[in-house]
Design a protein around this motif. Structure first.
Motif, PDB file in Angstrom:
ATOM      1  N   ARG A 119       0.875  -1.305   0.122  1.00  0.00           N
ATOM      2  CA  ARG A 119      -0.174   0.013  -0.050  1.00  0.00           C
ATOM      3  C   ARG A 119       0.951   1.173  -0.022  1.00  0.00           C
ATOM      4  N   PHE A 150      -6.734 -10.067  -5.783  1.00  0.00           N
ATOM      5  CA  PHE A 150      -7.838  -9.332  -5.523  1.00  0.00           C
ATOM      6  C   PHE A 150      -9.191 -10.121  -5.792  1.00  0.00           C
ATOM      7  N   SER A 154     -11.484  -6.180  -2.971  1.00  0.00           N
ATOM      8  CA  SER A 154     -10.962  -5.866  -4.372  1.00  0.00           C
ATOM      9  C   SER A 154     -10.165  -4.672  -4.208  1.00  0.00           C
ATOM     10  N   SER A 155      -9.544  -4.222  -3.284  1.00  0.00           N
ATOM     11  CA  SER A 155      -8.670  -3.296  -3.091  1.00  0.00           C
ATOM     12  C   SER A 155      -7.780  -3.672  -1.922  1.00  0.00           C
TER      13      SER A 155
END
Length: 301
Positions: A198, A209, A261-262
């Motif tokens: 990140r 993901f 999904s992130s």
């Protein structure tokens, strides 16, 4: 600056130090690269350690032939982007050359056989150090490893004959024929890797993901339907929203149901889970209590 960022800086600094120790102590190192998140993180750290110069080692992929296509596509795009050398050696070729017997059964894996290809590749190129992305939190046998882990002339690992590592001092002295496995992110956790991904905005293959995938449910695990697993009449094929916490072969890596999904959503999901990534998703570690340690003693990474 927050304590959390300081901690990631500390992990990053340690890993870069280890990379530079490898460059300084060994003549023919290599970075073992699979296209998974840990080896991608290693490449990112190597870029920080050595740019604007070239890497003092090639990337090496021991290709079992049972890979997720998404991981291979990502591997090739990344290598093209950073313009470094990639060496690929195929387990299928080793099977033919050595007349090895492939595993039989529902999830016939080549995990045991890739050790032969790895050891042959080390001998072919004379590698004296192989850098890998294993971490101590993944599995208890890996928790026994030092950061510099010596292998004998047969590629074997003896857990009781490891060297002390005090004050970030790493001893790479080896005899002819021996080699060292090096683990720059050994002290990282799965959550550390994702927090670093990140912070550094590192790209990863799409399978990490949430996505739709056709799977079968086997002993509580979701295994992707592929040409390499044997489907039985009793198997129920379903389509699920899943992601992968670790990327091995399609024959031995299970998915987890997930809508994450992130990177942010994955970090929240990992924070809430009580199982390790390998403990939840690696079929090949479940054969026995000592499955990983037995493989490592015989030369597995």
């Amino acid at each position: 600056m927050s304590h959390h960022v300081d901690y990631l800086d500390q992990l990053e600094s340690e890993a870069i130090h280890i990379f530079r120790e490898v460059a300084g102590q060994f003549e023919h190192p290599a970075l073992l690269f699979s296209g998974g998140k840990d080896s991608i993180t290693l490449v990112h750290l190597a870029l920080k350690a050595f740019r604007p110069g070239k890497f003092p080692f090639p990337l090496v992929h021991i290709d079992t032939g049972h890979n997720f296509p998404e991981a291979l596509d990502f591997r090739d795009r990344l290598v093209a982007q950073i313009e470094e050398t990639l060496i690929v050696r195929k387990v299928a070729d080793t099977i033919l050359e050595r007349k090895l017997t492939e595993q039989k059964g529902k999830f016939a894996s080549r995990n045991q056989l890739q050790t032969y290809t790895l050891l042959d590749t080390i001998e072919e190129f004379g590698f004296d150090a192989c850098i890998g992305g294993a971490r101590r939190d993944e599995e208890k046998a890996r928790a026994k490893e030092r950061i510099f882990s010596v292998r004998d002339e047969f590629g074997q690992w003896e857990p009781k004959r490891q060297r002390p590592e005090l004050w970030n001092t790493y001893n790479g002295k080896i005899n002819k024929g021996e080699n060292v496995r090096v683990f720059p992110i050994s002290n990282w956790t799965e959550l550390d890797v994702w927090n670093y991904v990140r912070r550094e905005n590192i790209s990863l293959p799409s399978i990490y993901f949430s996505h739709d995938r056709t799977v079968i449910k086997h002993e509580g695990q979701l295994v992707a339907v592929s040409e390499w697993i044997r489907l039985d009449e009793t198997d129920i094929i379903v389509n699920k929203k899943v992601r992968y916490r670790t990327v091995g072969d399609m024959t031995c890596t299970a998915a987890v149901e997930s809508n994450a999904s992130s990177v942010e959503e994955i970090i929240r999901e990992i924070t809430a889970t009580k199982t390790s990534e390998r403990g939840e998703t690696r079929i090949d570690d479940k054969f026995s209590e000592a499955a990983m340690e037995d493989r490592k003693k015989n030369g597995y990474f």
